[in-house]
Every structure is written in C-alpha cells, then in structure tokens.
Design a protein around this motif. Structure first.
Motif, mmCIF file in Angstrom:
data_model
loop_
_atom_site.group_PDB
_atom_site.id
_atom_site.type_symbol
_atom_site.label_atom_id
_atom_site.label_comp_id
_atom_site.label_asym_id
_atom_site.label_seq_id
_atom_site.Cartn_x
_atom_site.Cartn_y
_atom_site.Cartn_z
ATOM 1 N N GLU A 530 -63.908 83.465 11.215
ATOM 2 C CA GLU A 530 -65.133 83.851 11.912
ATOM 3 C C GLU A 530 -65.633 82.729 12.787
ATOM 4 O O GLU A 530 -65.282 82.627 13.947
ATOM 5 N N ASP B 204 -64.610 95.740 8.591
ATOM 6 C CA ASP B 204 -65.776 95.848 7.730
ATOM 7 C C ASP B 204 -66.977 96.187 8.612
ATOM 8 O O ASP B 204 -67.529 95.323 9.290
ATOM 9 N N THR B 206 -69.989 96.933 8.045
ATOM 10 C CA THR B 206 -71.328 96.426 7.733
ATOM 11 C C THR B 206 -71.561 95.076 8.373
ATOM 12 O O THR B 206 -72.584 94.833 9.017
ATOM 13 N N THR B 207 -70.590 94.192 8.204
ATOM 14 C CA THR B 207 -70.809 92.857 8.761
ATOM 15 C C THR B 207 -70.216 92.700 10.143
ATOM 16 O O THR B 207 -70.457 91.718 10.824
#
Lengths: 596, 245
Positions: A530, B204, B206-207
């Motif tokens: 990320e 994912d 949601t995130t």
C-alpha cells in the motif's frame, strides 16, 4: 639553336619540325597514323597498348630484386601447397617487405608481376587480395580500387565455391583465411561509409555510383557468407560435435567440402562475419541467432586465430547490451578481457597486437557502461583497469541524468561503425540534391538515441537506491518528501527501479546464446505494501571456509614434513658421543645409537 | 525455474511451421516472401498473438528492398511491440528502420515520420512505468489518428498494455490501493473490480485495497549469501585425518 630575335611565326614551324624528327627516331610502332585521322581506332588502341606495355616494363624494372625473389618463392609455395612455407611468407615475408619498400606506396600491380609467376591466375587473385588490403589499410582507395577489389573478392569466392571439380585442393594458413573474410567485410563497410558522403563526390564518381548494379550490394555480401557457411556445413558440424558424435559420423555429416580444413575454417569465419554484418546493419537478434550454437569458451578449437576470437566476443557482448541483457554482456567482456591480459605476452606481432588492443579498449568502455547500468560484484581486476582508463567518465556514469553525456561519449567511442543499408539516391540527381541539403542522421546516432532512451529509463535508480539503502521500512510519503518529489511519481519511479533490477541472463547451463532466465541483478530489493516500502538487502556472508581449508592443509604439510625428517639425536647419546669421539676413528662401524 | 524466459520470445508456440522455416533459414531474404510475413502480422493483430522475430524479419526485408516498404505494416509492428515491454522489441524494431529517402512509390503521404516520435514517447513512458501519463497521452487528441487508424485494428491492444502495467505492479506491490491501480490500468469502479477478479487478485471493497498474490518478485527476505562448501574441497583434510588415525 642560337637564332635570337626570331619572329613568333618562324619559331612555331621549327617546333613542328622537331617533333616529326623525334617520332621517326623511335620507330613505327603504330604511330604511323598518329596525325592521320583516317584510321583512328586500331592505331590508338595499339598505341595505348604499347604505352601500357612500356609502362609495365618500366615498373617491372623498378621492382627491387628482393621483392621479385619473394614473389617467386611465394608462388612456388602456393603451387606446392606447402603450408609451412606459405605461412612464413604470408606472416613475416609480406609484412617485412611492405615496411621496407612499400610503406607509403602500393605494391606493384598484378599485371606487372604476372610474368614472374607465369600468369598463374589463382596466385594473381591471392596477390591482388593482399595488394588491395594494403591499399585500404595504408593508403586511400579511390573508386576504381573499390570496384576492382570487389571484383577480385568475387573471383576468389567464385573459384572456391563454384569450381566444377568440387572443393579445391588449395591450403592456406588460418590467419590468412580469417583475414580474407575480415577484410571483405571491412571493405564492404568502408564502401558504405564512403558512399554515404554525398558532398565530396566528383562528377565521374557520381556517374559510376548511379550505375552500381550488384557491386558491394548487401545481398551479394550476405550471399557469399551464407554460401560459405552452407558449403562447409559448419553449423551441422558444431551441433554434431556438441552431441558427441564420433569422427566418422561427423565426417559424413560435413561432406566433401566440410572435411577440408580450408572450407571448414572459412565456414566458421563466415559465421563470425555474418554476426558482424548483422550488427553493422542494426539487427542484433539475427546476429545472435546466427552464432547461437557457437560455444564461447576457451576450449573451443576455433580460438587459434586470436583476432577472430576477440571479434566474436566483442560483437556478441554488444548485441547483449542492445538487448538490455547487461549481466550477460558483463560476463562476456570479463572473459575476453582476462584472456587478452594473459595472451598479451605472446602476441607482440605488430598489426594484430594493435588491433586487438584497440578492441580491448572499446570493450573496457562497454564494460564501464554495463557496470553502471547493472552493478555486479564480478571481477575486481577488470574494474580497476577500467577505473584507471576511464576514471572521470566512470564516476559520472552512476549519477543518473547527469551521467547521460558520459554514456554518450563512451557509447560512441566503443560502438561498431554502423552502416545504413540504403545508399543515397545517386540514380536521381534531384533527390540527391535534396539528400545533400538535408542528410538523415548517421546510423550511429540513431542507435545512440535508442540506447540513451534505455539509460534514461534507469535514471532514477542511483538516487532512490541511496535513500532506500538506509531503511528497512519506510513510508512512501516520507520518502517522497526526502526526494522532494511527488509521491505518485515517485512510486512510478520505484516500479521502474524494480524493473531495472531484473534482467534476462544466461545463468548456468544454457548453451544457446539467446536463452536466459529472469534474474535479479541488484543486491537490494524492495516491495510496496500500500504505502509502506519494505526493503531487504542481500549481503554476502564472510567467506572463511577457504582460508581455513588452506591453512589446515598447510599445517598438514608442515606436520608431514616434520614426521618424515630424520630424528634428532637424544641428549644422553649426545654426551657419550662426545667422549667416544676419539674412539670413533677406530670404530667407524659402530652402529648409530647402539652404544651399550 | 528451468523454463527459459526467452524461449517463448524466440520461438512462440503459436508460430506456424512455414513461418518457422522462413525465420530460421535463408528464405527470409527473398523479397517475394514478404507477403507471407505480412499476412502473418495481420493474423497476429487479429488474434492477440505476437511473434517478435517474424516481425523483425519483415523490417529487415524492408531494409534491403526499399520498394517493398509499407508504412502501415511498420506502424502495426511498432504498436505490437509496445505491448511487450520490458522486452526490448520496440527498440530492436526502430533499429532496423533505416532512414528512408522519401519514396515516390507511396500513394499517400508517409504517416511514419509523424507517428514515430509519438510512438517512441509512448514507449519510454511505458519503460519508466509512468502509466497514468501513458493513458493521458494515448487518449489525447494528438493521437487520434493513431487510435482510429491503427490501434483500433489491433484486437485487445488496450488489454495488452494493461498487462504491461500488471507485470510491473505484480513485481513491486504486495498491496496496492484501488485508486492507484485504476490510474495505472485506466479502468474505473465496476470495470476495475471485474478486471482484478479475473486476474485472480483479491479485491477488498471496504478498504479499497487490492492484494497481489505472492510471486517470486514481490517476496523479499533479507538473505545472507552463505558460501557453499563442497565435499571435494575437504577431501584432502578428511583423508589425512583418517590416515593419521
């Protein structure tokens, strides 16, 4: 002739009288009709022939005796197929005489020495090959020289390949065979470079260039090389050898032509020649494909001609660079540079030595380039030499964008002399003028531009590496603030850095030059989670095994030596020895240590 | 990994026998064979296949026979080569494009000199992994003619560029934000989700974080290269020890 103040009118008449007198004195060699226009052709031709013959005789007379003897001796050796004599004549005789008599002029033309060798056409072809090689290397060939050297080469290859009775029984030293192929390609390259310079051509040259036909066309050069390769079945030979076939099987596979050393070596040299031609024309994959089966190691039986060996490595290494396979290129250069360092002491014969050194210099430059683009921990020795020679440029190379001029310098110095397959439009005067006004960039510049694009793609690597090295994990935003760069752009740069650390390379057992696997070439790796960057480093552990083993063996040797050496005398026996010394003269046969 | 990274590039499994004999033999120099190779190129365009060496063979024939030059073919070859980054195909193709003296043979003006700088630009953007910039340039008005005349013919061109981006992302990321990925792939919302699921990655919602499955490139571990001591190196020591005993 003391006739002062003669009028102009009278003087002219007298001159004419003189001329006629001189003619009669020489004789009537066909000068009868010189001033008579009624019979122009035949007489002019005979006149020219006679003048030519006189010139030849004069030239013949000027040839030093040593040269004449050499030519006769050389011819004799060729007739007898005496390989040893031919080698001596070719390697030392020719060069010695060139230095002594012909260092600034051409050797006598083939027609002039023809009477010495009874007009033996084969020998004259070989002689001309040497003659033109001398012209190209020491002097400036003019357009006639270029055309004639092409024709001579074609005659030679025609004789070798298309004789009605099959393979010719000629034997020539390997060095000469390599030089024939090498020179042929060099003349081809030289012609293309010369032809591309439009502005310096004379009228006559323009006319000749407009009507070239097949002379020095790329197709005919390729044709020669491919024919030699196919006739000698050299590729089949190499594959059969790698598969471990027996001598008899191999002999069957290569056929009549391939079993003769002349054709066999010419076939191999043509492979390398093709490699070179393809690189010059910018086709790097085809170049590697042509030599894909050749094994690049010192055990190869073809390494006897050093110049060929060095050239092979140079061109293969360069192809790898253009294919972005830097680790492979580095390995190739290190191999050959070590070889040259070791061989240096054996190769002080002038012209070969110079050429090999020049190629070695270029390879050092290429090694510097590759090392900057893909750092490796390989040979420290070579690295030190490179730092010596190209010190300041080498330092600049690792500085990302700033290093681009240094890359350019080294690349242009070290790259082969590329040629463009397409000639300027000599057939069309209008197009030619337009071409001269606005010539296209030279091939070397084009390839340089492509190479620099590759370098620019890796420009971000040095700065990013220096920061990343300090951390095990780091936030991307923080790294961006260190670099004073936009975060998203920086992330993209990091993807590029990651891509730069992966190369295709031949590790281990790939035989074929084009094979390879994706390997990591950097000692530092990272991934992005990320927005967190995680870094890992690959370090080399301390190598103590070798040290311990060596010292263990040394201790063993010492111990063995001690064990096997004669035992010293015990102290007790020593004192009795002293006492018994006077006795020993009488008791010489007393056994050692057997006292009491 | 014993499979060679280059074996498919050198000899694609989709290459037919006829092309194989052309590429590997001397017939590749025969100008009359150019039609066969050009047809094969058009086949590659229509069916999402790719054969670098065969396309380079076409360019080589053009090098030696300038009257065979067909600019559309060249542009198509370059477009196909864009999708094979990080392989060096694009540069290899440009290396074979000799500087052309303008031929009077062409019926229409030669589009290549105009397009070549843009194609080179697109290629360097891909090499530097600047994917958002690539999509911006590609979709801009200046490249309209490229899109309308060439890339629209190449089936799955945009997907193949996305594959280039995916290769780069796979190597660098373990987890990537969906906004970032969508800028690299030029896909939004539902399309992005669909594409990611097709790749086999976990999305994912949601995130908004996408997980990249492990592969040899995105696993890191600090390693210390230990030296391997082979038994042969110790034979002398061991044999001596045994004989001493």
């Amino acid at each position: 002739m003391s006739q002062p103040r003669v009028s102009l009118w009278a003087t002219e008449e007298i001159d004419e009288d003189l001329q006629v007198d001189v003619n009669l004195a020489i004789g009537n060699y066909g000068q009868n009709g010189l001033y008579d226009d009624a019979q122009p052709r035949i007489d002019e031709a005979t006149l020219i022939a006679v003048q030519h013959q006189m010139a030849q005789q004069a030239a013949f007379a000027q040839i030093p005796d040593a040269v004449k003897r050499f030519i006769v001796h050389f011819h004799q050796a060729v007739l007898e197929n005496n390989l040893a004599e031919i080698t001596v004549a070719y390697e030392s005789g020719w060069n010695r005489l060139t230095e002594k008599h012909y260092s600034k002029t051409e050797w006598p033309e083939a027609e002039v020495i023809a009477p010495l060798v009874n007009d033996d056409q084969l020998f004259l072809i070989l002689y001309r090959e040497l003659y033109y090689r001398h012209v190209y290397s020491r002097l400036q060939p003019d357009i006639d020289d270029r055309f004639h050297s092409y024709e001579n080469s074609c005659e030679l290859f025609n004789y070798l390949l298309n004789s009605e009775d099959g393979p010719v029984p000629l034997q020539l030293p390997e060095q000469w065979l390599w030089d024939i192929v090498d020179e042929f390609i060099y003349q081809f390259q030289s012609f293309y470079v010369w032809r591309a310079k439009v502005k310096t051509k004379t009228e006559e040259e323009l006319v000749m260039l407009a009507d070239l036909g097949q002379v020095w066309s790329a197709y005919s050069v390729l044709n020669v090389l491919y024919s030699l390769i196919q006739k000698s079945k050299i590729n089949e030979f190499i594959i059969a050898q790698q598969q471990g076939k027996s001598e008899a099987e191999i002999a069957e596979i290569v056929g009549d032509y391939g079993s003769l050393p002349l054709y066999h070596m010419l076939g191999y040299f043509s492979l390398i020649g093709l490699l070179r031609v393809h690189v010059l024309l910018g086709d790097f994959t085809l170049a590697l494909k042509v030599v894909e089966n050749v094994e690049l190691n010192q055990k190869n039986p073809f390494t006897r001609v050093t110049a060929c060996h060095v050239a092979t490595y140079y061109y293969v290494g360069f192809c790898y660079i253009m294919l972005r396979r830097y680790p492979d290129a580095i390995r190739i250069f290190v191999q050959i540079l070590n070889f040259i360092l070791r061989m240096r002491q054996y190769h002080t014969r002038s012209y070969q030595y110079d050429q090999i050194n020049k190629t070695a210099d270029r390879m050092y430059a290429l090694f510097a380039i590759c090392n900057a683009l893909s750092p490796s921990r390989l040979d420290d020795n070579i690295l030190n030499i490179v730092k010596d020679r190209y010190g300041d440029q080498f330092a600049k190379l690792s500085r990302g964008d700033e290093g681009l001029p240094a890359f350019e310098e080294l690349f242009l110095y070290a790259c082969p002399k590329f040629i463009s397959a397409n000639p300027p439009p000599y057939e069309d005067a209008e197009q030619l003028a337009a071409y001269a006004e606005d010539p296209p960039p030279e091939p070397a510049q084009r390839h340089l531009a492509l190479f620099l694009a590759d370098v620019r793609a890796q420009a971000a690597v040095p700065t990013l590496r220096s920061f990343i090295k300090l951390y095990t994990s780091l936030d991307a935003a923080k790294l961006a603030s260190f670099l004073d760069a936009d975060e998203e752009e920086m992330v993209q740069q990091m993807m590029a850095v990651k891509a730069a650390s992966r190369s295709v390379s031949r590790v281990g057992n790939e035989r074929n030059l084009l094979d390879g696997q994706m390997i990591s070439t950097s000692d530092m790796d990272f991934i992005i989670n990320e927005n967190m960057v995680h870094i890992s480093e690959v370090t080399v552990g301390r190598r103590f095994a070798g040290w311990f083993i060596r010292n263990t063996e040394h201790a063993q040797r010492v111990l063995d030596g001690v064990k096997n050496s004669p035992l010293p005398l015990a102290p007790k026996i020593a004192t009795t020895e002293v006492e018994s010394k006077p006795l020993s003269t009488q008791q010489k046969k007393v056994a050692w240590g057997a006292k009491v | 990994m014993s499979a060679s990274a280059t074996s498919e590039w050198v000899t694609p499994p989709t290459r037919p026998e006829l092309i194989e004999s052309l590429v590997s033999g001397v017939d590749r120099y025969n100008p009359s064979n150019v039609g066969i190779l050009e047809d094969y190129l058009f086949h590659q365009i229509r069916s999402r296949e790719y054969d670098c060496l065969a396309n380079l063979a076409i360019l080589k024939l053009y090098q030696f026979n300038p009257d065979l030059y067909n600019p559309d073919v060249v542009v198509n070859i370059l477009v196909k080569a864009l999708a094979s980054v990080p392989f060096p195909d694009f540069n290899l193709s440009v290396a074979l494009l000799d500087d052309r003296v303008s031929n009077a043979n062409l019926e229409e003006p030669d589009p290549l000199p105009g397009l070549l700088p843009y194609l080179t630009n697109l290629h360097s953007l891909l090499q530097q992994c600047r994917f958002p910039a690539f999509w911006t340039l590609y979709r801009s008005d200046t490249l309209e003619s490229l899109r309308d005349n060439y890339t629209v013919e190449v089936v799955g061109f945009e997907d193949s560029i996305r594959e280039v981006a995916v290769r780069a992302v796979k190597a660098t990321f373990q987890k990537i934000g969906s906004k970032r990925l969508s800028s690299y792939l030029d896909l939004e919302g539902a399309e992005l989700e669909e594409y990611v699921v097709k790749l086999g990655w976990k999305f994912d919602s949601t995130t908004g974080v996408i997980e990249v499955p492990p592969n040899p490139d995105n696993q890191i571990a600090s390693t210390v290269v230990q030296e391997d001591i082979k038994l042969q190196q110790l034979t002398k020591v061991i044999s001596h020890a045994i004989s001493a005993v």
